[in-house]
Enzyme design. Structure first.
Site, PDB file in Angstrom:
ATOM      1  N   ASN A  23       0.874  -1.180   0.000  1.00 14.37           N
ATOM      2  CA  ASN A  23       0.000   0.000   0.000  1.00 14.37           C
ATOM      3  C   ASN A  23       0.906   1.224   0.000  1.00 14.37           C
ATOM      4  OD1 ASN A  23       0.510   0.907   2.826  1.00 14.37           O
ATOM      5  ND2 ASN A  23      -0.416  -1.087   3.278  1.00 14.37           N
ATOM      6  N   GLY A  31      -2.099  -9.781   3.801  1.00 12.93           N
ATOM      7  CA  GLY A  31      -1.916 -10.455   2.512  1.00 12.93           C
ATOM      8  C   GLY A  31      -0.459 -10.707   2.160  1.00 12.93           C
ATOM      9  N   ASP A  33       1.801  -8.597   1.374  1.00 12.40           N
ATOM     10  CA  ASP A  33       2.630  -7.599   2.054  1.00 12.40           C
ATOM     11  C   ASP A  33       3.028  -8.099   3.451  1.00 12.40           C
ATOM     12  OD1 ASP A  33       3.854  -5.156   2.337  1.00 12.40           O
ATOM     13  OD2 ASP A  33       2.008  -4.005   2.625  1.00 12.40           O
TER      14      ASP A  33
HETATM   15  N1  AR6 Z   1       1.819 -15.687  -1.872  1.00 10.87           N
HETATM   16  C1  AR6 Z   1       1.113 -15.528  -3.005  1.00 10.87           C
HETATM   17  N2  AR6 Z   1      -0.109 -14.932  -3.053  1.00 10.87           N
HETATM   18  C2  AR6 Z   1      -0.619 -14.503  -1.874  1.00 10.87           C
HETATM   19  C3  AR6 Z   1       0.068 -14.618  -0.644  1.00 10.87           C
HETATM   20  C4  AR6 Z   1       1.350 -15.248  -0.677  1.00 10.87           C
HETATM   21  N3  AR6 Z   1       2.079 -15.415   0.433  1.00 10.87           N
HETATM   22  N4  AR6 Z   1      -0.704 -14.070   0.343  1.00 10.87           N
HETATM   23  C5  AR6 Z   1      -1.835 -13.623  -0.260  1.00 10.87           C
HETATM   24  N5  AR6 Z   1      -1.799 -13.889  -1.585  1.00 10.87           N
HETATM   25  P1  AR6 Z   1      -3.434  -8.926  -1.212  1.00 10.87           P
HETATM   26  P2  AR6 Z   1      -4.066  -6.436  -2.675  1.00 10.87           P
HETATM   27  C6  AR6 Z   1      -2.785 -13.563  -2.641  1.00 10.87           C
HETATM   28  O1  AR6 Z   1      -4.570  -8.691  -0.298  1.00 10.87           O
HETATM   29  O2  AR6 Z   1      -5.409  -6.924  -3.048  1.00 10.87           O
HETATM   30  C7  AR6 Z   1      -2.274  -5.479   2.155  1.00 10.87           C
HETATM   31  O3  AR6 Z   1      -2.770  -5.256   3.433  1.00 10.87           O
HETATM   32  C8  AR6 Z   1      -4.171 -13.194  -2.213  1.00 10.87           C
HETATM   33  O4  AR6 Z   1      -4.932 -14.368  -1.984  1.00 10.87           O
HETATM   34  O5  AR6 Z   1      -2.144  -9.367  -0.628  1.00 10.87           O
HETATM   35  O6  AR6 Z   1      -3.225  -5.738  -3.710  1.00 10.87           O
HETATM   36  C9  AR6 Z   1      -1.432  -4.314   1.646  1.00 10.87           C
HETATM   37  O7  AR6 Z   1      -0.701  -3.689   2.679  1.00 10.87           O
HETATM   38  C10 AR6 Z   1      -4.671 -12.395  -3.422  1.00 10.87           C
HETATM   39  O8  AR6 Z   1      -5.102 -13.267  -4.463  1.00 10.87           O
HETATM   40  O9  AR6 Z   1      -3.093  -7.590  -2.085  1.00 10.87           O
HETATM   41  C11 AR6 Z   1      -2.460  -3.393   1.064  1.00 10.87           C
HETATM   42  O10 AR6 Z   1      -3.044  -2.578   2.048  1.00 10.87           O
HETATM   43  C12 AR6 Z   1      -3.421 -11.671  -3.926  1.00 10.87           C
HETATM   44  O11 AR6 Z   1      -2.334 -12.372  -3.309  1.00 10.87           O
HETATM   45  C13 AR6 Z   1      -3.484  -4.329   0.497  1.00 10.87           C
HETATM   46  O12 AR6 Z   1      -3.379  -5.535   1.240  1.00 10.87           O
HETATM   47  C14 AR6 Z   1      -3.339 -10.205  -3.546  1.00 10.87           C
HETATM   48  O13 AR6 Z   1      -3.942  -9.983  -2.281  1.00 10.87           O
HETATM   49  C15 AR6 Z   1      -3.229  -4.663  -0.946  1.00 10.87           C
HETATM   50  O14 AR6 Z   1      -4.270  -5.462  -1.439  1.00 10.87           O
END
Ligand code: AR6
Length: 170
Positions: A23, A31, A33
């Site tokens: 973010n 997630g 991050d």
């Molecule tokens: N490896 C691969 N994919 C993953 C992993 C992992 N370890 N963990 C989650 N995913 P997101 P966004 C998938 O929420 O939508 C954070 O709080 C997950 O299932 O990580 O861009 C940041 O700080 C989903 O399909 O990212 C921001 O505030 C994808 O990765 C916000 O979330 C992306 O999910 C960003 O949200």
């Protein structure tokens, strides 16, 4: 460039760079991050803080990308990009495409040959997976780069299926 799909955890990828769905604060979150900062250790956060102080006091703008070391991760670099929050009312797909393009531009600056992407914006930020996959694959395919090995690392079966579909669609 070879594009492959992997079902798994992006923090375990043996690549030159992993992309973080960050973010704009660059100070971590949930997630991908959260997982990257947990496994990569405090060095990544330290560098993010320094980047904020030197360049991004107002936050890293949506669609841009910036690199830190990979800390304790197998990857040498983490490329942090900020995806757009999904909106049904406004088309933000250009910003999502920019995340992939800018990440590849930063990768080229670093001399990266292999890179792993998550499905940016498709988690907390609510982007519908099919559409997120179409934009991700379409943009990475269309971007001129020196990267030779690009992987999409998908956490769920649904995400994997969506990317498989996108990859099979010219
Ligand atoms: N490896 C691969 N994919 C993953 C992993 C992992 N370890 N963990 C989650 N995913 P997101 P966004 C998938 O929420 O939508 C954070 O709080 C997950 O299932 O990580 O861009 C940041 O700080 C989903 O399909 O990212 C921001 O505030 C994808 O990765 C916000 O979330 C992306 O999910 C960003 O949200």
């Amino acid at each position: 460039m070879k594009i492959t799909l992997i079902r798994g955890d992006i923090t375990e990828q043996q690549v030159d760079a992993v992309v973080n769905a960050a973010n704009s604060s660059l100070l971590g979150g949930g997630g991908v991050d959260g997982a990257i900062h947990r496994k990569g250790g405090p060095e990544i956060l330290d560098e993010c803080r320094k980047l904020r102080a030197s360049h991004y006091g107002g936050g890293l703008p949506t669609g841009q990308a910036v690199a830190t070391t990979g800390g304790l991760l197998p990857a040498e670099w983490v490329i942090h990009t900020v995806g757009p929050v999904y909106s049904a009312a406004e088309d933000r797909s250009a910003q999502l495409a920019s995340c992939y393009r800018e990440s590849l531009r930063v990768a080229d600056d670093l001399g990266v040959e292999s890179i792993a992407f998550p499905a940016v914006s498709a988690g907390v930020y609510g982007w519908p997976m099919q559409d997120a996959a179409r934009i991700a694959v379409g943009t990475v395919r269309a971007t001129p780069t020196k990267v030779t090995d690009a992987r999409f690392v998908l956490f769920s079966t649904d995400a994997y299926a969506a990317f498989e579909h996108a990859l099979g669609t010219p």
